[in-house]
Motif scaffolding. Sequence first.
Motif, mmCIF file in Angstrom:
data_model
loop_
_atom_site.group_PDB
_atom_site.id
_atom_site.type_symbol
_atom_site.label_atom_id
_atom_site.label_comp_id
_atom_site.label_asym_id
_atom_site.label_seq_id
_atom_site.Cartn_x
_atom_site.Cartn_y
_atom_site.Cartn_z
ATOM 1 N N TRP A 19 48.903 26.141 91.720
ATOM 2 C CA TRP A 19 49.383 26.742 93.200
ATOM 3 C C TRP A 19 48.137 27.733 93.585
ATOM 4 C CZ3 TRP A 19 54.611 26.323 94.946
ATOM 5 C CH2 TRP A 19 54.786 26.749 96.293
ATOM 6 N N ALA A 59 51.911 32.542 97.240
ATOM 7 C CA ALA A 59 52.332 32.218 95.892
ATOM 8 C C ALA A 59 53.808 33.000 95.781
ATOM 9 C CB ALA A 59 51.463 33.127 95.050
ATOM 10 N N GLN A 102 52.035 21.440 93.689
ATOM 11 C CA GLN A 102 50.915 22.436 94.040
ATOM 12 C C GLN A 102 51.162 22.923 95.627
ATOM 13 O OE1 GLN A 102 47.474 20.670 95.947
ATOM 14 N NE2 GLN A 102 47.728 22.726 96.831
ATOM 15 N N ASN A 103 51.428 24.019 95.531
ATOM 16 C CA ASN A 103 51.760 24.593 97.117
ATOM 17 C C ASN A 103 52.685 23.702 97.775
ATOM 18 O OD1 ASN A 103 48.896 25.514 96.211
ATOM 19 N ND2 ASN A 103 49.251 26.891 97.646
ATOM 20 N N ASN A 115 56.928 23.813 98.561
ATOM 21 C CA ASN A 115 57.922 25.001 98.453
ATOM 22 C C ASN A 115 59.383 24.520 98.053
ATOM 23 O OD1 ASN A 115 58.423 27.708 98.999
ATOM 24 N ND2 ASN A 115 59.862 27.037 100.806
ATOM 25 N N LYS A 128 46.738 30.568 94.944
ATOM 26 C CA LYS A 128 47.712 31.889 95.355
ATOM 27 C C LYS A 128 47.067 32.428 96.471
ATOM 28 C CE LYS A 128 44.239 34.804 92.642
ATOM 29 N NZ LYS A 128 43.841 35.546 91.504
ATOM 30 N N ILE A 151 52.963 24.013 87.301
ATOM 31 C CA ILE A 151 52.432 24.690 88.677
ATOM 32 C C ILE A 151 51.214 24.853 88.754
ATOM 33 C CG2 ILE A 151 52.852 26.771 90.102
ATOM 34 C CD1 ILE A 151 55.523 25.246 89.843
ATOM 35 N N ALA A 184 55.977 30.369 94.603
ATOM 36 C CA ALA A 184 55.598 29.651 93.316
ATOM 37 C C ALA A 184 56.517 30.416 92.188
ATOM 38 C CB ALA A 184 54.237 29.859 92.870
#
Length: 345
Positions: free
Chosen positions: A281, A290, A174-175, A177, A283, A279, A293
């Motif tokens: 995420w 995103a 979740q967010n 990287n 956005k 995922i 993602a």
Amino acid sequence: MRSFKASYKFSPLKAGSLFLGAVLALGAISLDAKSAESARGAPAIASASSVTHYRTKEVDGVKIFYRETGPKDAPVLLLLHGFPTSSHMFRNLMPALADRYHVIAPDYPGYGQSESPDRAKFNYTFDRYSELVDGLLDQLGVAKYAMYVMDYGAPVGWRLALKHPERISGLIVQNGNAYNEGLKEFWDPIKAYWSDHSEAHRKALYSLVSPETTIFQYTDGVSDTSRISPDNWIHDQALLDRPGNAEIQMDLFYDYRTNVPLYPAVQAYFRKYQPPTLIVWGKNDKIFPADGAYPYKRDLPEVEFHLIDTGHFVLEDKADEVVPLIRDFLKRKVGTETKRKVAVQ
């Protein structure tokens, strides 16, 4: 006006009707609760297993606080928090998973309720954080686990995965990287600090621990901010404002540079081991947009990919959308049975 006592006359027929109506109403409530559970994929009624415990263990000389819930013999889910928060960000998610999973959410040193050692004696680095989380899991006897990684939790989690790939049963991202594409304009002042480690560039980053930035992280990209509790930024800011904590955060901003060279190894881990991955995420996030993602699809062709219409902290306003996705994913990919093979409702 006559009193209620004076005006009411007992009628067996009326009493029986009232009793029958109450029974039918309770039955309807029960059916509605079961229907809601089925629709959401979440337990309708909290059980004793949903009680969250707040504990501390000393790991390599550092007191690490963690939240823990769910059956001890159920599949384990490790929750790794982001900046500038703590395991507090999982306070609502944990009870929603506790019926089927043993959920553990630690605070890193300098965050939440964990110890904040003197910077002169402790290295505030992502390497060190991963070592301490690894040590905590060893103390708890956890040999296999799924991970929820978010923001700073991603580089902590990636180090755990690279060290113990056989232990990872699944990933919820979740967010968090793992690709160069995910470091956009927001990171330019931090990259400038990486370039020379100068005092001028360090001072330019103090705005990132200000109340305005903390509020921004919770509200930017959110369509309905009335769903975001202001307790979040009040809680986080109070901890950021502790004496010496801003310097800890500056040290971590600088150490984040060590995560970028790690990305190729993380991506190779994805390709080799193909961990089941979900995922979820936000956005509209400007911190980890995103753009970061989509590249997961290159290395994880079976990834379950969901862009959520919100900002950085997805769980704060979109838990009703995300929790069913998480429960469904875990049930299919990680399982629900305890070690004792107890049937799960």
